[in-house]
Design an enzyme around this catalytic site. Structure first.
Site, short mmCIF file in Angstrom:
data_model
loop_
_atom_site.label_atom_id
_atom_site.label_comp_id
_atom_site.label_asym_id
_atom_site.label_seq_id
_atom_site.Cartn_x
_atom_site.Cartn_y
_atom_site.Cartn_z
N TRP A 21 0.93 -1.17 0.02
CA TRP A 21 -0.17 0.04 0.02
C TRP A 21 0.93 1.11 -0.09
O TRP A 21 0.70 2.27 -0.84
CB TRP A 21 -0.82 -0.05 1.14
CG TRP A 21 -1.91 1.08 1.08
CD1 TRP A 21 -2.20 2.08 0.29
CD2 TRP A 21 -2.50 1.49 2.51
NE1 TRP A 21 -3.13 2.89 1.08
CE2 TRP A 21 -3.42 2.57 1.95
CE3 TRP A 21 -2.78 0.94 3.58
CZ2 TRP A 21 -4.34 3.43 3.04
CZ3 TRP A 21 -3.82 1.50 4.71
CH2 TRP A 21 -4.27 2.52 4.36
N ASP A 51 1.72 -8.15 -1.14
CA ASP A 51 0.07 -8.04 -1.08
C ASP A 51 -0.08 -6.52 -1.70
O ASP A 51 0.60 -5.51 -1.14
CB ASP A 51 -0.46 -7.96 0.24
CG ASP A 51 -1.91 -7.83 0.39
OD1 ASP A 51 -2.44 -8.52 0.00
OD2 ASP A 51 -2.05 -6.48 0.65
N TYR A 56 -4.45 1.09 -4.80
CA TYR A 56 -3.08 1.56 -4.30
C TYR A 56 -2.36 2.37 -5.37
O TYR A 56 -1.78 1.77 -5.97
CB TYR A 56 -2.28 0.74 -3.87
CG TYR A 56 -2.79 -0.43 -2.51
CD1 TYR A 56 -3.97 0.32 -1.95
CD2 TYR A 56 -2.21 -1.43 -2.10
CE1 TYR A 56 -4.46 -0.59 -0.93
CE2 TYR A 56 -2.60 -2.26 -1.29
CZ TYR A 56 -3.83 -1.82 -0.45
OH TYR A 56 -4.32 -2.36 0.68
N HIS A 122 -12.05 -6.45 -1.67
CA HIS A 122 -11.44 -5.49 -0.65
C HIS A 122 -12.39 -4.87 0.11
O HIS A 122 -13.10 -3.77 0.04
CB HIS A 122 -10.85 -4.37 -1.69
CG HIS A 122 -9.77 -3.54 -0.97
ND1 HIS A 122 -8.77 -2.79 -1.83
CD2 HIS A 122 -9.35 -3.41 0.14
CE1 HIS A 122 -8.02 -2.31 -1.01
NE2 HIS A 122 -8.19 -2.55 0.32
N SER A 153 -10.68 -9.41 2.09
CA SER A 153 -9.84 -8.54 3.25
C SER A 153 -11.18 -8.06 3.84
O SER A 153 -12.22 -7.38 3.21
CB SER A 153 -9.04 -7.46 2.41
OG SER A 153 -8.42 -6.85 3.37
#
Length: 328
Positions: A21, A51, A56, A122, A153
């Protein structure tokens, strides 16, 4: 670094991965040269799990990873990405078959691959976990060869427990750190029983558990630790794990004496997470080589004594639990 089995996939991955991220956006100024060097250094050191997510840096993180892997050649590490946060508003209807395929096609292009290792929904709205058709759509994409595995997630333990009722869910990514103990109460045991991989994110509570911040620390305007301090942009639990900043700083001071000789507080925090065998991989972020290698070095720390584990639990109960435990 020890390897752990990634749930029912049977694939083994190193227990410390690379959270990508910060190399995309929302953590202040990003230097691509340093980000690329950090990725190379981590992979050189044996790291084999990365990941990322399609949002992002609007795909910038995915494209940087593709660049590094292309430069390296050879066997690719396990690369997990996420889909769903491109929606202007989070609704169950937004997770349509067309939208899911469109997001996944974009990630395939960004990561320059013909099949994604893992796609995680997500942090969709809680109601999404009660819609089997959404998970059936992911199954169809696996059958068509666009992804090998899918997972979720999540923000809340409730969501994690519901998600693993679906037999195709290979993994759950959840916030777990010294300031977020609730996942270990029930969810970890259920995940292990069902052979679901657990990806521990936000392991340093957005840097609070690095011990490097103080009351006078200033964060850039484009850093979520500034603009999402109270949940203005997304779930506040993603920023400092939902712990009020000053409360977190005070708790950190109680944790400092627990750091083993020659280690850092961040390394202690990562090793603490790995003490639970239900955790498959922990994904700290890194924006430079020193951070990347420091994270990996945490895996070499010896097992923490029970006295340390008990001391962490006492700090949580006294200082942190009232702010986070029942919320997530």
């Amino acid at each position: 670094m020890q390897a752990r089995v990634f749930g029912r996939t049977g694939r083994r991955v190193g227990e410390i991965g690379f959270g990508a991220w910060a190399i995309g956006a929302a953590w202040g100024e990003v230097d691509d040269t340093e980000s690329v060097a950090a990725l190379h250094a981590a992979l050189d050191a044996g790291l084999d799990f990365i990941d990322t997510a399609d949002v992002y840096g609007d795909g910038h993180s995915e494209r940087l990873i593709a660049r590094v892997l292309k430069e390296r050649g050879g066997q690719r590490p396990f690369v997990a990405t996420k889909a769903g946060r491109r929606l202007p508003q989070q609704t169950v209807e937004g997770y349509s078959a067309d939208n899911l395929e469109g997001w996944i096609d974009r990630s395939l292009r960004n990561l320059e691959t013909d099949c994604l290792d893992l796609v995680q929904l997500h942090c969709p709205p809680t109601d999404a976990y009660y819609h089997p058709e959404l998970f059936e759509r992911m199954e169809r994409l696996v059958e068509r060869g666009k992804l090998r595995n899918y997972g979720v997630s999540v923000e809340r333990v409730e969501e994690a427990l519901k998600a693993i009722e679906y037999p195709g869910v290979a993994s759950v990514q959840i916030i777990y750190n010294m300031f977020r103990l609730r996942p270990a109460e029930l969810f970890f045991r259920e995940a292990k029983r069902r052979e679901v991989a657990v990806i521990a994110r936000v392991p340093l509570a957005s840097g609070l558990l690095s011990g490097k911040f103080g009351r006078d620390t200033k964060f850039a305007a484009d850093d979520h630790r500034q603009f999402n301090r109270h949940g203005e942009a997304f779930d506040v639990g993603e920023t400092f794990s939902g712990v009020p900043y000053e409360v977190g700083l005070a708790a950190v001071e109680k944790l400092r004496p627990l750091v083993p000789e020659g280690a850092t507080l961040a390394q202690l925090a990562l090793r603490w997470i790995l003490m639970d065998e239900a955790v498959t991989v922990v994904i700290p972020g890194a924006r430079n080589v020193a951070q990347a290698l420091g994270n990996i070095a945490a895996a070499a720390l010896p097992a923490l004594p029970q006295a340390t584990m008990d001391a962490v639990a006492r700090v949580y109960e006294a200082d942190i639990r009232p702010h986070v435990h029942q919320r997530w």
